[in-house]
Structure formats: C-alpha cells, structure tokens
Design a protein around this motif. Structure first.
Motif, PDB file in Angstrom:
ATOM      1  N   LEU A 163       0.852  -1.188   0.000  1.00  0.00           N
ATOM      2  CA  LEU A 163       0.000   0.000   0.000  1.00  0.00           C
ATOM      3  C   LEU A 163       0.885   1.235   0.000  1.00  0.00           C
ATOM      4  CD1 LEU A 163      -2.796  -0.853   2.589  1.00  0.00           C
ATOM      5  CD2 LEU A 163      -2.899  -0.996   0.114  1.00  0.00           C
ATOM      6  N   SER A 164       0.497   2.246  -0.768  1.00  0.00           N
ATOM      7  CA  SER A 164       1.284   3.484  -0.810  1.00  0.00           C
ATOM      8  C   SER A 164       0.351   4.694  -0.859  1.00  0.00           C
ATOM      9  CB  SER A 164       2.212   3.493  -2.028  1.00  0.00           C
ATOM     10  OG  SER A 164       1.469   3.432  -3.230  1.00  0.00           O
ATOM     11  N   ARG A 165       0.885   5.817  -0.362  1.00  0.00           N
ATOM     12  CA  ARG A 165       0.103   7.057  -0.355  1.00  0.00           C
ATOM     13  C   ARG A 165       1.064   8.236  -0.252  1.00  0.00           C
ATOM     14  NH1 ARG A 165      -5.338   7.985   3.326  1.00  0.00           N
ATOM     15  NH2 ARG A 165      -5.875  10.053   2.518  1.00  0.00           N
ATOM     16  N   THR A 166       0.609   9.393  -0.754  1.00  0.00           N
ATOM     17  CA  THR A 166       1.443  10.601  -0.767  1.00  0.00           C
ATOM     18  C   THR A 166       0.811  11.667   0.127  1.00  0.00           C
ATOM     19  OG1 THR A 166       2.186  10.128  -3.021  1.00  0.00           O
ATOM     20  CG2 THR A 166       2.496  12.372  -2.215  1.00  0.00           C
ATOM     21  N   PHE A 167       1.659  12.362   0.930  1.00  0.00           N
ATOM     22  CA  PHE A 167       1.188  13.393   1.864  1.00  0.00           C
ATOM     23  C   PHE A 167       2.023  14.651   1.684  1.00  0.00           C
ATOM     24  CE2 PHE A 167       0.049   9.327   3.651  1.00  0.00           C
ATOM     25  CZ  PHE A 167      -1.219   9.529   4.171  1.00  0.00           C
ATOM     26  N   ASN A 168       1.434  15.762   2.087  1.00  0.00           N
ATOM     27  CA  ASN A 168       2.146  17.040   1.988  1.00  0.00           C
ATOM     28  C   ASN A 168       3.215  17.180   3.064  1.00  0.00           C
ATOM     29  OD1 ASN A 168       0.731  18.033  -0.264  1.00  0.00           O
ATOM     30  ND2 ASN A 168      -0.986  18.693   1.031  1.00  0.00           N
ATOM     31  N   ASN A 169       3.006  16.535   4.226  1.00  0.00           N
ATOM     32  CA  ASN A 169       4.019  16.645   5.277  1.00  0.00           C
ATOM     33  C   ASN A 169       4.296  15.261   5.873  1.00  0.00           C
ATOM     34  OD1 ASN A 169       2.272  16.298   7.844  1.00  0.00           O
ATOM     35  ND2 ASN A 169       1.202  17.944   6.712  1.00  0.00           N
ATOM     36  N   LYS A 170       5.439  15.154   6.493  1.00  0.00           N
ATOM     37  CA  LYS A 170       5.902  13.853   6.984  1.00  0.00           C
ATOM     38  C   LYS A 170       5.066  13.365   8.165  1.00  0.00           C
ATOM     39  CE  LYS A 170      10.087  11.328   8.249  1.00  0.00           C
ATOM     40  NZ  LYS A 170      11.555  11.417   8.502  1.00  0.00           N
ATOM     41  N   ALA A 171       4.583  14.284   9.009  1.00  0.00           N
ATOM     42  CA  ALA A 171       3.808  13.878  10.183  1.00  0.00           C
ATOM     43  C   ALA A 171       2.547  13.126   9.777  1.00  0.00           C
ATOM     44  CB  ALA A 171       3.452  15.092  11.029  1.00  0.00           C
ATOM     45  N   ASP A 172       1.864  13.637   8.733  1.00  0.00           N
ATOM     46  CA  ASP A 172       0.662  12.943   8.254  1.00  0.00           C
ATOM     47  C   ASP A 172       1.019  11.577   7.680  1.00  0.00           C
ATOM     48  OD1 ASP A 172      -0.962  15.022   9.008  1.00  0.00           O
ATOM     49  OD2 ASP A 172      -1.006  15.967   7.010  1.00  0.00           O
ATOM     50  N   ALA A 173       2.123  11.491   6.986  1.00  0.00           N
ATOM     51  CA  ALA A 173       2.567  10.215   6.404  1.00  0.00           C
ATOM     52  C   ALA A 173       2.864   9.201   7.511  1.00  0.00           C
ATOM     53  CB  ALA A 173       3.796  10.433   5.526  1.00  0.00           C
ATOM     54  N   GLN A 174       3.520   9.654   8.566  1.00  0.00           N
ATOM     55  CA  GLN A 174       3.847   8.743   9.682  1.00  0.00           C
ATOM     56  C   GLN A 174       2.589   8.290  10.408  1.00  0.00           C
ATOM     57  OE1 GLN A 174       6.571  11.417  11.674  1.00  0.00           O
ATOM     58  NE2 GLN A 174       8.362  10.216  10.995  1.00  0.00           N
ATOM     59  N   ARG A 175       1.629   9.211  10.568  1.00  0.00           N
ATOM     60  CA  ARG A 175       0.385   8.867  11.250  1.00  0.00           C
ATOM     61  C   ARG A 175      -0.394   7.813  10.452  1.00  0.00           C
ATOM     62  NH1 ARG A 175      -1.539  13.556  11.111  1.00  0.00           N
ATOM     63  NH2 ARG A 175      -0.388  14.294  12.935  1.00  0.00           N
ATOM     64  N   TRP A 176      -0.456   8.001   9.139  1.00  0.00           N
ATOM     65  CA  TRP A 176      -1.155   7.023   8.288  1.00  0.00           C
ATOM     66  C   TRP A 176      -0.441   5.669   8.312  1.00  0.00           C
ATOM     67  CZ3 TRP A 176       0.320   4.421   3.773  1.00  0.00           C
ATOM     68  CH2 TRP A 176      -0.711   3.763   3.090  1.00  0.00           C
ATOM     69  N   ALA A 177       0.878   5.694   8.283  1.00  0.00           N
ATOM     70  CA  ALA A 177       1.641   4.446   8.281  1.00  0.00           C
ATOM     71  C   ALA A 177       1.428   3.670   9.575  1.00  0.00           C
ATOM     72  CB  ALA A 177       3.129   4.753   8.086  1.00  0.00           C
ATOM     73  N   ARG A 178       1.420   4.393  10.721  1.00  0.00           N
ATOM     74  CA  ARG A 178       1.188   3.712  12.004  1.00  0.00           C
ATOM     75  C   ARG A 178      -0.187   3.059  12.035  1.00  0.00           C
ATOM     76  NH1 ARG A 178       3.934   8.282  14.184  1.00  0.00           N
ATOM     77  NH2 ARG A 178       1.924   9.282  14.622  1.00  0.00           N
ATOM     78  N   HIS A 179      -1.192   3.771  11.500  1.00  0.00           N
ATOM     79  CA  HIS A 179      -2.549   3.229  11.485  1.00  0.00           C
ATOM     80  C   HIS A 179      -2.624   1.965  10.619  1.00  0.00           C
ATOM     81  CE1 HIS A 179      -6.923   3.027  11.279  1.00  0.00           C
ATOM     82  NE2 HIS A 179      -6.829   3.010   9.958  1.00  0.00           N
ATOM     83  N   MET A 180      -2.026   2.023   9.426  1.00  0.00           N
ATOM     84  CA  MET A 180      -2.080   0.870   8.526  1.00  0.00           C
ATOM     85  C   MET A 180      -1.297  -0.312   9.086  1.00  0.00           C
ATOM     86  SD  MET A 180      -4.169   1.920   6.377  1.00  0.00           S
ATOM     87  CE  MET A 180      -4.168   0.368   5.489  1.00  0.00           C
ATOM     88  N   GLU A 181      -0.198  -0.060   9.768  1.00  0.00           N
ATOM     89  CA  GLU A 181       0.577  -1.150  10.372  1.00  0.00           C
ATOM     90  C   GLU A 181      -0.215  -1.811  11.498  1.00  0.00           C
ATOM     91  OE1 GLU A 181       5.266  -0.078   9.665  1.00  0.00           O
ATOM     92  OE2 GLU A 181       4.212   0.913  11.316  1.00  0.00           O
ATOM     93  N   ALA A 182      -0.927  -0.979  12.284  1.00  0.00           N
ATOM     94  CA  ALA A 182      -1.761  -1.552  13.348  1.00  0.00           C
ATOM     95  C   ALA A 182      -2.875  -2.419  12.764  1.00  0.00           C
ATOM     96  CB  ALA A 182      -2.355  -0.434  14.206  1.00  0.00           C
ATOM     97  N   GLU A 183      -3.490  -1.942  11.660  1.00  0.00           N
ATOM     98  CA  GLU A 183      -4.527  -2.734  11.001  1.00  0.00           C
ATOM     99  C   GLU A 183      -3.951  -4.035  10.442  1.00  0.00           C
ATOM    100  OE1 GLU A 183      -8.028  -2.347  10.385  1.00  0.00           O
ATOM    101  OE2 GLU A 183      -7.603  -1.196  12.192  1.00  0.00           O
ATOM    102  N   ALA A 184      -2.737  -3.933   9.894  1.00  0.00           N
ATOM    103  CA  ALA A 184      -2.099  -5.125   9.336  1.00  0.00           C
ATOM    104  C   ALA A 184      -1.811  -6.149  10.419  1.00  0.00           C
ATOM    105  CB  ALA A 184      -0.806  -4.734   8.621  1.00  0.00           C
ATOM    106  N   ASP A 185      -1.423  -5.680  11.607  1.00  0.00           N
ATOM    107  CA  ASP A 185      -1.151  -6.606  12.708  1.00  0.00           C
ATOM    108  C   ASP A 185      -2.424  -7.316  13.161  1.00  0.00           C
ATOM    109  OD1 ASP A 185       1.530  -6.019  12.737  1.00  0.00           O
ATOM    110  OD2 ASP A 185       1.356  -4.449  14.269  1.00  0.00           O
ATOM    111  N   ARG A 186      -3.556  -6.619  13.070  1.00  0.00           N
ATOM    112  CA  ARG A 186      -4.816  -7.223  13.505  1.00  0.00           C
ATOM    113  C   ARG A 186      -5.445  -8.090  12.425  1.00  0.00           C
ATOM    114  NH1 ARG A 186      -5.572  -2.080  16.107  1.00  0.00           N
ATOM    115  NH2 ARG A 186      -6.660  -1.290  14.260  1.00  0.00           N
ATOM    116  N   HIS A 187      -5.482  -7.591  11.196  1.00  0.00           N
ATOM    117  CA  HIS A 187      -6.254  -8.278  10.162  1.00  0.00           C
ATOM    118  C   HIS A 187      -5.512  -8.484   8.842  1.00  0.00           C
ATOM    119  CE1 HIS A 187      -9.682  -7.676  12.743  1.00  0.00           C
ATOM    120  NE2 HIS A 187      -9.570  -6.369  12.678  1.00  0.00           N
ATOM    121  N   GLY A 188      -4.301  -7.954   8.707  1.00  0.00           N
ATOM    122  CA  GLY A 188      -3.648  -7.964   7.411  1.00  0.00           C
ATOM    123  C   GLY A 188      -4.011  -6.697   6.649  1.00  0.00           C
ATOM    124  N   LEU A 189      -3.315  -6.437   5.562  1.00  0.00           N
ATOM    125  CA  LEU A 189      -3.606  -5.264   4.747  1.00  0.00           C
ATOM    126  C   LEU A 189      -4.911  -5.472   3.976  1.00  0.00           C
ATOM    127  CD1 LEU A 189      -0.024  -4.400   3.506  1.00  0.00           C
ATOM    128  CD2 LEU A 189      -1.315  -3.367   5.349  1.00  0.00           C
TER     129      LEU A 189
END
Length: 264
Positions: free
Chosen positions: A23-49
């Motif tokens: 999965l990939s996505r583009t953000f204007n700032n790094k903080a938003d990118a890190q926040r989205w990545a943490r959320h997707m990783e947590a979802e992946a740990d629970r259910h997969g991507l």
C-alpha cells in the motif's frame, strides 16, 4: 514495514506485509505520512492489509474445515475418525465466523463447554486438529491470517493414568455372554485381545503370515502410531490362533470394526 521518501516536495509512504500487496500514499508533510503508516501497520497486525483482509472476510471457518478435510485429512490413515470429528466441528458457532473475525475467545468458550461433555483428551485432539488446520491455511494456502487463533488457547490437562484390571467375576460374566453370541468370531477375538493387549485394529488387520507358532510371536505390521511391532504370545494365545487355522482366508478374522462394535 513502512518506508518514507520525499519527492517533489511531498512525502511518499509505503506499507508492506508478507502475503499482501504493497500500500502506498502521498502526503504534503511527513507527520501525516507517519500517522497514516502507524494506522495501517496496526490494522495489518490485527487483520492484514486491505487486500488480504478481503480474502479473510470472504472465507468462513466452515469452508476452511471442509477444505482441510478434503485435502489433508482424507490422506491420513485415521481419516474416518478425524473426518467425523471435523463434521461435528463444522456445526459449532465458531464455524459461522469469517477468518477476519477470528479471535481465541470462541475457541476457548468451546473448550470450556465441551469439557462438560467429554474427556480432556478428546478436547485436546479437537483443538489440535483446528490448530493444525490454521497452520496449513497460513503456511501453505496463502491465507494472510496474522496469527493462529488456537496458539494462545490453553489446552486442558490430560491425565490418562489407569491401573484398572479386569476381575475374575467380570471375566466370568463376559465368558458367559461370549458363549451365547451369534457371531462366532467375537469369542476368539476377545480372548486373544485379553491375552495380548492388542488394539481392535491390530487384531483385525494381522494376517496368518504374521503368526509364528514355533517362536510364539505375532508381528503387527500396522499399529496406531504407524510403526510395526512384535508381540510375544502366551500359550493360551497360541492355542486360540491354532484353533482358528484352516478356516481359509488370509487372516483369522473377517469382521469389520463396526461389526465388532455391534457384536460386543
């Protein structure tokens, strides 16, 4: 695992998991990118991507049990017994769940309820069968289960220690019943089992070629654990087998396991 890259003034982030597309996505700032990545990783740990999650949502435990029965259990020597066990498991409430809904809880609940009906050894065998099924699904069938739901379910303690021996009066009663049995093979079968300690399957499966009256031994080619073994025979056991020779056939007994149950 998430990776970040700055390109043309924007931040690109990619999240990868084995068994799922990236999965990939583009953000204007790094903080938003890190926040989205943490959320997707947590979802992946629970259910997969998400693509893996859809695959899990469209597969039920019932369907998985049917596939396991057809592709794995059917090739085992104990297939009739385990297939019957799986038929019962398909009727349980957890079988209606899809794989994305799985947690250890419904299996722990089943364990506790089942222990009110059967012995711990039976419950352990059922849970072990399910645990192996989920391992096959994860490692061989490409289903992106984040974990085996049975891995953290506590198995009941088994205590099969027995020192029970048949008493003289009990054997006298059995002997009396054997004399009136319509099945002529059940008497020699029971007497031979008592003399040798052989399992029913072992008694039914051995052939005359496995019997050596001179050495007073019986070779059992097929046992419960799959390994052959040799059984020393008492004189009574030798006499029982000698009395059955000459009846024809490759072995002394022609009964099926079900026929033995009915005769008993």
């Amino acid at each position: 695992m998430a990776t970040f890259r700055k390109r043309n003034g924007k931040w690109q982030v990619q999240v990868r998991r084995d068994g799922s597309s990236t999965l990939s996505r583009t953000f204007n700032n790094k903080a938003d990118a890190q926040r989205w990545a943490r959320h997707m990783e947590a979802e992946a740990d629970r259910h997969g991507l998400p693509d893996g999650l859809e695959k899990l949502r469209h597969t039920s435990v019932h369907e998985l049990i049917e596939r396991y029965d057809s592709e794995v259990v059917s090739r085992k020597r104990c297939a009739p017994i385990e297939s019957e066990m799986l038929r019962r498991l398909r009727r349980q409430r957890f079988a209606r769940l899809n794989l994305a809904q799985l947690t250890p809880t419904p299996f722990a609940t089943y364990r506790d309820q089942r222990l009110n009906v059967v012995k711990p050894s039976t419950v352990c065998r059922e849970l072990g069968l399910l645990q192996h099924m989920f391992e096959i699904a994860r490692k061989e069938w490409g289903l992106p289960l984040p974990a085996n739901p049975l891995a953290s379910v506590r198995k009941p303690t088994i205590n099969n220690r027995r020192e029970r021996r048949i008493t003289a009066s009990e054997w006298e009663a059995i002997e009396g019943a054997l004399k009136t049995a319509r099945c002529r093979e059940i008497g020699p079968l029971v007497r031979l089992a008592l003399q040798t300690g052989m399992r029913r399957s072992e008694v039914l499966n051995f052939q005359w070629r496995d019997f050596d009256p001179a050495k007073r031994i019986l070779s059992v080619p097929v046992t419960k654990n799959g390994n052959p073994r040799t059984i020393p025979l008492t004189q009574d056991a030798v006499d029982i087998l000698a009395s059955m020779q000459g009846r024809g056939g490759s072995g002394p007994f022609t009964l099926t396991p079900d026929a033995v149950r009915q005769a008993w």
